[in-house]
Motif scaffolding. Sequence first.
Motif, PDB file in Angstrom:
ATOM      1  N   ASN A 182      40.025 -26.834  -7.713  1.00  0.00           N
ATOM      2  CA  ASN A 182      38.781 -27.284  -8.331  1.00  0.00           C
ATOM      3  C   ASN A 182      38.765 -26.814  -9.775  1.00  0.00           C
ATOM      4  O   ASN A 182      39.643 -26.070 -10.202  1.00  0.00           O
ATOM      5  CB  ASN A 182      37.581 -26.670  -7.587  1.00  0.00           C
ATOM      6  N   THR A 207      53.732 -25.990  -2.494  1.00  0.00           N
ATOM      7  CA  THR A 207      53.743 -27.379  -2.012  1.00  0.00           C
ATOM      8  C   THR A 207      54.985 -28.107  -2.526  1.00  0.00           C
ATOM      9  O   THR A 207      55.682 -28.786  -1.764  1.00  0.00           O
ATOM     10  CB  THR A 207      52.449 -28.093  -2.463  1.00  0.00           C
ATOM     11  N   HIS A 266      34.536 -27.987   9.417  1.00  0.00           N
ATOM     12  CA  HIS A 266      34.439 -29.164   8.551  1.00  0.00           C
ATOM     13  C   HIS A 266      33.010 -29.272   8.048  1.00  0.00           C
ATOM     14  O   HIS A 266      32.202 -28.350   8.262  1.00  0.00           O
ATOM     15  CB  HIS A 266      34.892 -30.421   9.303  1.00  0.00           C
ATOM     16  N   GLY A 318      38.027 -28.306  -1.206  1.00  0.00           N
ATOM     17  CA  GLY A 318      37.843 -28.987  -2.481  1.00  0.00           C
ATOM     18  C   GLY A 318      36.458 -28.742  -3.059  1.00  0.00           C
ATOM     19  O   GLY A 318      35.928 -29.565  -3.794  1.00  0.00           O
TER      20      GLY A 318
END
Length: 283
Positions: free
Chosen positions: A232, A266, A189, A210
Amino acid sequence: MTAKTIDGNALSRHLRHEVAERAALLRERGITPGLAVILVGENPASQVYVRNKVKACHDNGLHSVLEHYPAAMTEAELLARIKALNADAAIHGILVQLPLPGHIDAHRVIETIAPAKDVDGFHVASAGALMVGQPGFRPCTPYGCMKMLESIGCDPKGKHAVVIGRSNIVGKPMAMLLLQASATVTICHSATADLGFHTRQADIVVAAVGKRNVLTADMVKPGAVVIDVGMNRDEHGRLCGDVDHAGVAKVAGHLTPVPGGVGPMTITMLLMNTIESAERNAA
Ligand code: NAP
């Protein structure tokens, strides 16, 4: 090495064919799988997403209802609509497109969706079910990434998987799905001290950040499978992922493109979850 492309469009076509077959079987039994999509406000990107979801339902034999409300809709009104859809036998899946206007508490909205209709897999009950290995809806994006691994015969068991990103909708469920598949999982992260140290050890890397070029060729083990979830825009306004595609393609064994990778998967997994919900309901 030149990475093989994991083609999300081709895999989606294949899986949507299966969705359409399962939808036809349900219709023969008098059940049309139904998805309700709720959009609040005029966010242009959200409008494109919901249109694509509704079209995908239509193209594959599912019934869909698009409810589009003005940004001024109150939270109470939205919760009332969700409760009505929870009770509607023709609806097997409910999706509230995020983000919601600032005056509406997205968490409260998601928690109002009946877990049995939570086809986005964002409800705490769905997250908990994933955590403890019980049946429940898996969030569509990580679920699609798992299908992409399966499609190339990549069994995560015993492999080291590094997930970059820890959001509730992608990073965390992705890590849980990989763990469930017996990978050794590292979650990175924004506070990870040396991202490349971790990714260089990975057999599987999933980038869900992102930000462009978060993963470059020098950060990838030769032959690794790299899944690029990021969406992006480059300096020319073109859609691109988190991965330096040209560089990483020279090192990785497999790589997903953007566009045409995780994105179509997705929506496909949303259809899958809706069919699964209708099948469970019919059982
Ligand atoms: P998010 O909620 O903004 O999470 C981004 C994560 O990346 C956070 O956990 C953040 O860490 C981490 N991060 C930020 N900078 C980093 C860095 N330099 N190094 C390592 N980690 C870093 O985003 P999301 O909703 O998970 O989405 C991630 C990307 O996937 C976005 O581009 C989104 O558009 C895309 N997406 C694509 C699809 C699809 O269908 N293709 C679906 C969903 C999302 P912290 O937690 O420490 O802040």
